[in-house]
Design a protein around this motif. Structure first.
Motif, mmCIF file in Angstrom:
data_model
loop_
_atom_site.group_PDB
_atom_site.id
_atom_site.type_symbol
_atom_site.label_atom_id
_atom_site.label_comp_id
_atom_site.label_asym_id
_atom_site.label_seq_id
_atom_site.Cartn_x
_atom_site.Cartn_y
_atom_site.Cartn_z
ATOM 1 N N GLU A 1 32.328 29.966 46.350
ATOM 2 C CA GLU A 1 32.955 31.290 46.291
ATOM 3 C C GLU A 1 32.923 31.891 44.901
ATOM 4 O O GLU A 1 32.776 33.101 44.745
ATOM 5 N N VAL A 2 33.056 31.079 43.870
ATOM 6 C CA VAL A 2 33.072 31.605 42.510
ATOM 7 C C VAL A 2 31.742 32.273 42.152
ATOM 8 O O VAL A 2 31.676 33.082 41.214
ATOM 9 N N ARG A 3 30.675 31.968 42.918
ATOM 10 C CA ARG A 3 29.360 32.590 42.689
ATOM 11 C C ARG A 3 28.970 33.515 43.835
ATOM 12 O O ARG A 3 27.820 33.957 43.907
ATOM 13 N N GLY B 1 24.791 30.238 30.124
ATOM 14 C CA GLY B 1 24.130 29.556 31.216
ATOM 15 C C GLY B 1 24.465 30.064 32.604
ATOM 16 O O GLY B 1 23.930 29.548 33.593
ATOM 17 N N GLN B 2 25.311 31.096 32.722
ATOM 18 C CA GLN B 2 25.685 31.612 34.048
ATOM 19 C C GLN B 2 24.611 32.591 34.535
ATOM 20 O O GLN B 2 24.799 33.799 34.572
ATOM 21 N N ARG B 3 23.477 32.033 34.945
ATOM 22 C CA ARG B 3 22.305 32.849 35.270
ATOM 23 C C ARG B 3 22.518 33.703 36.506
ATOM 24 O O ARG B 3 22.069 34.856 36.556
ATOM 25 N N LYS B 4 23.151 33.158 37.530
ATOM 26 C CA LYS B 4 23.322 33.940 38.753
ATOM 27 C C LYS B 4 24.201 35.147 38.502
ATOM 28 O O LYS B 4 23.914 36.253 38.977
ATOM 29 N N LEU C 1 24.768 41.028 37.753
ATOM 30 C CA LEU C 1 25.213 42.161 36.949
ATOM 31 C C LEU C 1 24.046 43.098 36.644
ATOM 32 O O LEU C 1 24.194 44.324 36.722
ATOM 33 N N ARG C 2 22.897 42.538 36.312
ATOM 34 C CA ARG C 2 21.741 43.394 36.048
ATOM 35 C C ARG C 2 21.342 44.197 37.287
ATOM 36 O O ARG C 2 20.913 45.352 37.183
ATOM 37 N N SER C 3 21.517 43.602 38.451
ATOM 38 C CA SER C 3 21.107 44.281 39.685
ATOM 39 C C SER C 3 21.980 45.487 40.001
ATOM 40 O O SER C 3 21.560 46.378 40.754
ATOM 41 N N LEU C 4 23.198 45.545 39.455
ATOM 42 C CA LEU C 4 24.113 46.644 39.781
ATOM 43 C C LEU C 4 23.576 47.998 39.308
ATOM 44 O O LEU C 4 23.956 49.033 39.849
ATOM 45 N N ALA D 1 28.579 33.662 23.817
ATOM 46 C CA ALA D 1 27.965 34.307 24.985
ATOM 47 C C ALA D 1 27.738 35.802 24.814
ATOM 48 O O ALA D 1 27.390 36.474 25.790
ATOM 49 N N VAL D 2 27.919 36.337 23.611
ATOM 50 C CA VAL D 2 27.702 37.776 23.427
ATOM 51 C C VAL D 2 26.275 38.177 23.780
ATOM 52 O O VAL D 2 26.061 39.161 24.508
ATOM 53 N N PRO D 3 25.230 37.463 23.312
ATOM 54 C CA PRO D 3 23.866 37.879 23.681
ATOM 55 C C PRO D 3 23.635 37.888 25.185
ATOM 56 O O PRO D 3 22.994 38.816 25.711
ATOM 57 N N GLU D 4 24.142 36.874 25.897
ATOM 58 C CA GLU D 4 23.945 36.828 27.341
ATOM 59 C C GLU D 4 24.747 37.918 28.047
ATOM 60 O O GLU D 4 24.301 38.472 29.061
#
Length: 308
Positions: free
Chosen positions: A26-28, A60-63, A68-71, A91-94
């Motif tokens: 659920e978290v993903r 590392g949270q790729r999904k 987010l990019r898909s939005l 995590a600023v760059p990611e």
């Protein structure tokens, strides 16, 4: 043997299965909430507002980053980020990579406590205790000591460079295809950085719409915005309760807002005036509690329409 140990073993198995579901699935399980809010002047075309909140990015949270990019594919008219983008000082760059396509659109933002400070490991039961005692954040609790300072300035500079409007205890405007949206924002009330006196006075004249933006929906902020006549208030922070009970709902909001309004669209009334309130359940979690149950991570597409 069965009578003595059967029930405890069954409960243990159910609890383990629930934890595995909450942490592993659920978290993903990212969702898009869609709501319609009638706040525009008559005759004005609908506007689509994408609210993103509580990303709590960890390396590392790729999904989450891909989602987010898909939005950006929704092509909203503008974006409002209601804070708590970080849960990892590295995590600023990611975070910026994930939000990059959205940053090409008109937008505005406020920060939350986790943009400024890294999270600390704490017993989740403390949220229930603090709710019972009426203590939330620094509002009744001792100041945080020994916290990690996140590089929020890097986040701010990137948002500003993209043209997003910073709304920490200030006002700003967005121009959208011939329309002007006036925005009034507060810094995070959860850590007592809100200064309403600096932005008091209500909606601006000459704008087609005025919106209020804050990270944590504390009642003092909602009361002030509503009394001043803002038609819509946007907030995040609550995670929708994060660990909810099916068919019952949230147990906590991590602020003094009631659990009935922990997420989604509702209203707030004070002194005879009423504002719409939208609280995003957010799309992340504190890095030390990476679980959600009966409360999927989300962003919201609000379609703003003309008033009746």
């Amino acid at each position: 043997m069965r009578a003595r140990y059967g029930v405890p073993l069954t409960l243990t198995a159910v609890g383990a299965a629930g934890l595995a579901y909450a942490a592993g699935f659920e978290v993903r399980s990212f969702r898009l909430r869609r709501v319609t809010v009638p706040v525009l002047p008559r005759g004005m075309r609908p506007l689509r507002l994408l609210q993103v909140s509580d990303v709590h990015m960890v390396g590392g949270q790729r999904k989450k980053q891909r989602w987010l990019r898909s939005l950006a594919g929704l092509r909203p008219d503008f974006v409002i980020n209601t804070g708590d983008n970080l849960s990892d000082p590295d995590a600023v760059p990611e975070t910026l990579d994930a939000l990059g396509p959205l940053m090409e659109l008109p937008g505005a933002y406020v920060f939350g406590s986790n943009d400024y400070y890294g999270p600390k490991l704490r017993n989740p039961a403390r949220y229930l205790l603090e709710r019972a005692q009426g203590r939330h954040g620094l509002n009744g609790n001792a100041p945080a000591v020994g916290v990690v300072h996140n590089p929020w300035e890097d986040l701010r500079d990137a948002f500003d460079a993209a043209g997003w409007v910073g709304l920490s205890n200030t006002r700003g405007r967005l121009k959208l295809d011939g329309f002007e949206i006036a925005l009034t924002g507060l810094d995070d009330p959860h850590i007592k950085r809100d200064r309403y006196a600096q932005v008091a006075g209500g909606p601006e004249s000459g704008a087609d719409l005025s919106l209020a933006v804050v990270h944590a929906p504390y009642l003092r902020s909602l009361d002030a915005f509503t009394a001043d006549g803002y038609p819509l208030i946007l907030a995040g922070h609550t995670h929708g309760g994060q660990l909810c009970i099916p068919f019952y709902g949230a147990l906590v909001t991590n602020c003094d807002l009631d659990t009935d309004r922990v997420k989604g669209l509702s209203t707030h009334t004070v002194a005879g005036r009423t504002s719409y309130l939208h609280v995003s359940a957010g799309c992340g979690t504190n890095r030390y509690t990476p679980v959600r149950f009966a409360c999927p991570p989300e962003a919201t597409l609000l379609t703003l329409t003309a008033r009746d």
